[in-house]
Design a protein around this motif. Structure first.
Motif, PDB file in Angstrom:
ATOM      1  N   GLY A  42       0.911  -1.363   0.455  1.00 39.75           N
ATOM      2  CA  GLY A  42      -0.090  -0.080  -0.014  1.00 39.75           C
ATOM      3  C   GLY A  42       0.826   1.294  -0.173  1.00 39.75           C
ATOM      4  N   GLN A  43       1.714   1.605  -0.633  1.00 39.95           N
ATOM      5  CA  GLN A  43       2.892   1.942  -0.366  1.00 39.95           C
ATOM      6  C   GLN A  43       2.846   2.904  -2.474  1.00 39.95           C
ATOM      7  OE1 GLN A  43       6.474   1.331   1.791  1.00 39.95           O
ATOM      8  NE2 GLN A  43       5.097   0.927   3.687  1.00 39.95           N
ATOM      9  N   GLN A  44       3.656   2.462  -2.453  1.00 37.46           N
ATOM     10  CA  GLN A  44       4.159   2.536  -4.100  1.00 37.46           C
ATOM     11  C   GLN A  44       2.667   3.177  -5.150  1.00 37.46           C
ATOM     12  OE1 GLN A  44       5.975   0.453  -2.806  1.00 37.46           O
ATOM     13  NE2 GLN A  44       7.588   1.109  -1.716  1.00 37.46           N
ATOM     14  N   GLY A  45       2.003   1.959  -5.152  1.00 39.09           N
ATOM     15  CA  GLY A  45       1.004   1.378  -5.803  1.00 39.09           C
ATOM     16  C   GLY A  45       0.272   2.225  -6.038  1.00 39.09           C
ATOM     17  N   PRO A  46      -0.995   3.069  -5.211  1.00 34.56           N
ATOM     18  CA  PRO A  46      -1.590   4.188  -4.339  1.00 34.56           C
ATOM     19  C   PRO A  46      -1.160   5.332  -5.205  1.00 34.56           C
ATOM     20  CG  PRO A  46      -2.436   2.380  -2.886  1.00 34.56           C
ATOM     21  CD  PRO A  46      -0.165   2.502  -3.706  1.00 34.56           C
ATOM     22  N   ILE A  47      -0.191   5.936  -5.085  1.00 36.03           N
ATOM     23  CA  ILE A  47       0.832   7.011  -4.943  1.00 36.03           C
ATOM     24  C   ILE A  47       0.779   7.157  -6.477  1.00 36.03           C
ATOM     25  CG2 ILE A  47       2.788   8.723  -5.256  1.00 36.03           C
ATOM     26  CD1 ILE A  47       0.943   8.640  -1.959  1.00 36.03           C
ATOM     27  N   LEU A  48       1.271   6.054  -7.284  1.00 36.49           N
ATOM     28  CA  LEU A  48       1.179   6.486  -9.060  1.00 36.49           C
ATOM     29  C   LEU A  48      -0.086   6.370  -9.336  1.00 36.49           C
ATOM     30  CD1 LEU A  48       4.610   3.704  -9.284  1.00 36.49           C
ATOM     31  CD2 LEU A  48       4.726   6.335  -9.257  1.00 36.49           C
ATOM     32  N   ALA A  49      -0.675   5.018  -8.857  1.00 40.84           N
ATOM     33  CA  ALA A  49      -2.071   5.511  -9.097  1.00 40.84           C
ATOM     34  C   ALA A  49      -2.379   7.369  -9.417  1.00 40.84           C
ATOM     35  CB  ALA A  49      -3.286   4.431  -8.116  1.00 40.84           C
ATOM     36  N   ALA A  50      -2.896   7.383  -8.099  1.00 39.15           N
ATOM     37  CA  ALA A  50      -3.379   8.953  -7.960  1.00 39.15           C
ATOM     38  C   ALA A  50      -2.467  10.236  -8.589  1.00 39.15           C
ATOM     39  CB  ALA A  50      -2.732   9.031  -6.247  1.00 39.15           C
ATOM     40  N   THR A  51      -1.454   9.021  -9.843  1.00 39.85           N
ATOM     41  CA  THR A  51      -0.868  10.551 -10.717  1.00 39.85           C
ATOM     42  C   THR A  51      -1.834  10.217 -12.339  1.00 39.85           C
ATOM     43  OG1 THR A  51       0.785   9.118 -11.557  1.00 39.85           O
ATOM     44  CG2 THR A  51       1.476  10.101  -9.777  1.00 39.85           C
ATOM     45  N   GLY A  52      -2.325   8.593 -11.965  1.00 38.00           N
ATOM     46  CA  GLY A  52      -3.122   8.884 -13.175  1.00 38.00           C
ATOM     47  C   GLY A  52      -3.148   7.517 -13.960  1.00 38.00           C
ATOM     48  N   ALA A  53      -1.503   6.788 -13.002  1.00 39.59           N
ATOM     49  CA  ALA A  53      -1.023   5.484 -13.877  1.00 39.59           C
ATOM     50  C   ALA A  53      -2.276   4.518 -14.171  1.00 39.59           C
ATOM     51  CB  ALA A  53       0.103   5.485 -13.900  1.00 39.59           C
ATOM     52  N   GLU A  54      -1.770   3.629 -14.679  1.00 36.95           N
ATOM     53  CA  GLU A  54      -2.376   2.839 -14.549  1.00 36.95           C
ATOM     54  C   GLU A  54      -1.885   1.204 -14.021  1.00 36.95           C
ATOM     55  OE1 GLU A  54      -4.393   1.353 -18.914  1.00 36.95           O
ATOM     56  OE2 GLU A  54      -5.318   2.788 -19.182  1.00 36.95           O
ATOM     57  N   VAL A  55      -1.920   1.234 -12.853  1.00 36.95           N
ATOM     58  CA  VAL A  55      -1.005   0.397 -11.874  1.00 36.95           C
ATOM     59  C   VAL A  55      -1.382  -0.897 -12.128  1.00 36.95           C
ATOM     60  CG1 VAL A  55      -0.065   0.226  -9.613  1.00 36.95           C
ATOM     61  CG2 VAL A  55      -0.221   2.935 -10.506  1.00 36.95           C
ATOM     62  N   THR A  56      -0.813  -1.730 -12.008  1.00 33.84           N
ATOM     63  CA  THR A  56      -0.249  -3.225 -11.663  1.00 33.84           C
ATOM     64  C   THR A  56       0.599  -3.242 -10.300  1.00 33.84           C
ATOM     65  OG1 THR A  56      -1.483  -4.049 -13.419  1.00 33.84           O
ATOM     66  CG2 THR A  56      -0.710  -6.093 -11.930  1.00 33.84           C
ATOM     67  N   VAL A  57      -0.268  -3.802  -8.595  1.00 33.38           N
ATOM     68  CA  VAL A  57       0.673  -5.077  -8.141  1.00 33.38           C
ATOM     69  C   VAL A  57       0.901  -5.729  -8.108  1.00 33.38           C
ATOM     70  CG1 VAL A  57       1.370  -4.367  -5.668  1.00 33.38           C
ATOM     71  CG2 VAL A  57       0.374  -2.329  -6.939  1.00 33.38           C
ATOM     72  N   PHE A  58       2.273  -6.527  -7.883  1.00 38.17           N
ATOM     73  CA  PHE A  58       2.026  -7.825  -8.147  1.00 38.17           C
ATOM     74  C   PHE A  58       3.551  -8.586  -7.121  1.00 38.17           C
ATOM     75  CE2 PHE A  58       5.602 -11.177  -9.133  1.00 38.17           C
ATOM     76  CZ  PHE A  58       4.183 -12.482 -10.162  1.00 38.17           C
ATOM     77  N   ASP A  59       3.398  -9.176  -6.245  1.00 44.17           N
ATOM     78  CA  ASP A  59       4.284  -9.459  -5.294  1.00 44.17           C
ATOM     79  C   ASP A  59       3.490 -10.702  -4.771  1.00 44.17           C
ATOM     80  OD1 ASP A  59       4.970  -7.686  -2.572  1.00 44.17           O
ATOM     81  OD2 ASP A  59       4.135  -9.842  -1.667  1.00 44.17           O
ATOM     82  N   ASN A  60       4.568 -11.806  -3.992  1.00 46.77           N
ATOM     83  CA  ASN A  60       4.504 -13.181  -3.204  1.00 46.77           C
ATOM     84  C   ASN A  60       3.468 -12.972  -2.296  1.00 46.77           C
ATOM     85  OD1 ASN A  60       5.336 -15.710  -3.348  1.00 46.77           O
ATOM     86  ND2 ASN A  60       6.058 -15.655  -1.668  1.00 46.77           N
ATOM     87  N   SER A  61       2.975 -11.995  -1.796  1.00 46.79           N
ATOM     88  CA  SER A  61       2.453 -11.837  -0.139  1.00 46.79           C
ATOM     89  C   SER A  61       0.634 -11.631  -0.380  1.00 46.79           C
ATOM     90  CB  SER A  61       3.155 -11.260   0.616  1.00 46.79           C
ATOM     91  OG  SER A  61       2.071 -11.018   1.737  1.00 46.79           O
ATOM     92  N   PRO A  62      -0.345 -12.164  -0.457  1.00 51.87           N
ATOM     93  CA  PRO A  62      -1.962 -11.587  -0.154  1.00 51.87           C
ATOM     94  C   PRO A  62      -1.506 -10.830   0.527  1.00 51.87           C
ATOM     95  CG  PRO A  62      -1.501 -13.982  -0.082  1.00 51.87           C
ATOM     96  CD  PRO A  62       0.000 -13.851   0.070  1.00 51.87           C
ATOM     97  N   LYS A  63      -0.902 -10.443   1.574  1.00 54.71           N
ATOM     98  CA  LYS A  63      -1.995 -10.017   2.975  1.00 54.71           C
ATOM     99  C   LYS A  63      -1.580  -8.552   2.216  1.00 54.71           C
ATOM    100  CE  LYS A  63      -3.662 -12.218   5.983  1.00 54.71           C
ATOM    101  NZ  LYS A  63      -5.324 -12.011   5.916  1.00 54.71           N
ATOM    102  N   GLN A  64       0.026  -8.201   1.809  1.00 56.51           N
ATOM    103  CA  GLN A  64       0.667  -7.457   1.083  1.00 56.51           C
ATOM    104  C   GLN A  64      -0.238  -6.735  -0.037  1.00 56.51           C
ATOM    105  OE1 GLN A  64       2.917  -6.108   3.343  1.00 56.51           O
ATOM    106  NE2 GLN A  64       4.738  -5.251   1.844  1.00 56.51           N
TER     107      GLN A  64
END
Length: 256
Positions: free
Chosen positions: A72-94
């Motif tokens: 919940g750190q980099q992805g939301p900020i970049l999405a707020a700039t208007g970018a189309e963001v996909t967050v990929f991670d090994n942890s479901p909780k993350q």
């Protein structure tokens, strides 16, 4: 990478996320609103924000992959700039942290779970930019990570990545945590090779299984994947060594 270790690290990072790890604390609604208004920054390393000139001149509508970047750190900020963001991670909780912020602040964020070494769920040249914060010490080889980044980036696409110096892995960890520096291990380093040491076993079972990669693999690995290194900075990140040397670093690379 062995699937059992991948699953162990997934479970450990789920626990770290639930316990409020520094990389698992979502940005605030105020930070999201500021990003919507053009006032924003993100971190790849512990304390230094990424220079704004490392980003695309126009973020709106650009396709960005936040790689091993849940929390919940980099992805939301970049999405707020208007970018189309996909967050990929090994942890479901993350990943849940990113979806939490998306719901809270009316953002559009896609998420996908998986191993950063295998991005086969994405087609070639899918993204304009990849954001890869300090995380690749949790895989046994970074070379597949860079190769996959090179594949899924569009031509002239940008990869920004943070990672640690292997220096932190050369010392006896038990003495290190007591403030003593004693050389013990060589690089490349792997926690799984030292599970006969109860102290290392406890660290890896509670913090995740780590590898100390060579800087050749970290930097030349990107170049060999068809990426041109176009930016670099250092940051602190290993408490005992911080007064003497910065042990975190970040690179900007452009796909040729």
């Amino acid at each position: 990478m062995e699937n059992s270790i991948l699953k162990d690290n997934e479970k450990i990072w789920d626990e770290r996320s639930e316990n409020g790890d520094i990389w698992s604390q979502p940005v605030t609604s105020e930070q999201v609103e500021n990003a919507r208004n053009g006032n924003w920054s993100i971190f790849l390393t512990p304390t230094k924000p990424v220079p704004r000139d490392w980003f695309l001149a126009e973020m709106k509508g650009k396709k960005i992959l936040c790689l091993a970047s849940g929390g919940g750190q980099q992805g939301p900020i970049l999405a707020a700039t208007g970018a189309e963001v996909t967050v990929f991670d090994n942890s479901p909780k993350q990943l849940e942290k990113d979806l939490l912020v998306a719901r809270r602040d009316n953002l559009v964020i896609k998420t996908a779970q998986g191993n950063m070494q295998d991005l086969s769920c994405f087609e070639d040249e899918s993204f304009d930019m990849i954001v890869h914060p300090w995380s690749n010490s949790y895989v046994d080889s970074v070379l597949p990570v860079w190769k996959e980044c090179g594949r899924v980036l569009k031509k002239s696409g940008i990869l920004i990545a943070g990672f640690g110096s292997p220096l932190e892995y050369i010392f006896d960890p038990e003495k290190f945590d007591k403030g003593e520096l004693e050389l013990k291990y060589s690089i490349p380093y792997a926690d799984i090779d030292h599970q006969d040491n109860p102290y290392i076993k406890n660290i890896s079972e509670n913090g995740g299984f780590c590898w100390g990669h060579t800087l050749t693999d970290q930097i030349q690995g990107q170049i060999s994947a068809g990426l041109l290194i176009a930016g670099f900075y250092e940051d602190i990140g290993v408490d005992l060594l911080d007064p003497y040397i910065s042990c975190s670093m970040a690179t900007k690379a452009v796909k040729l």
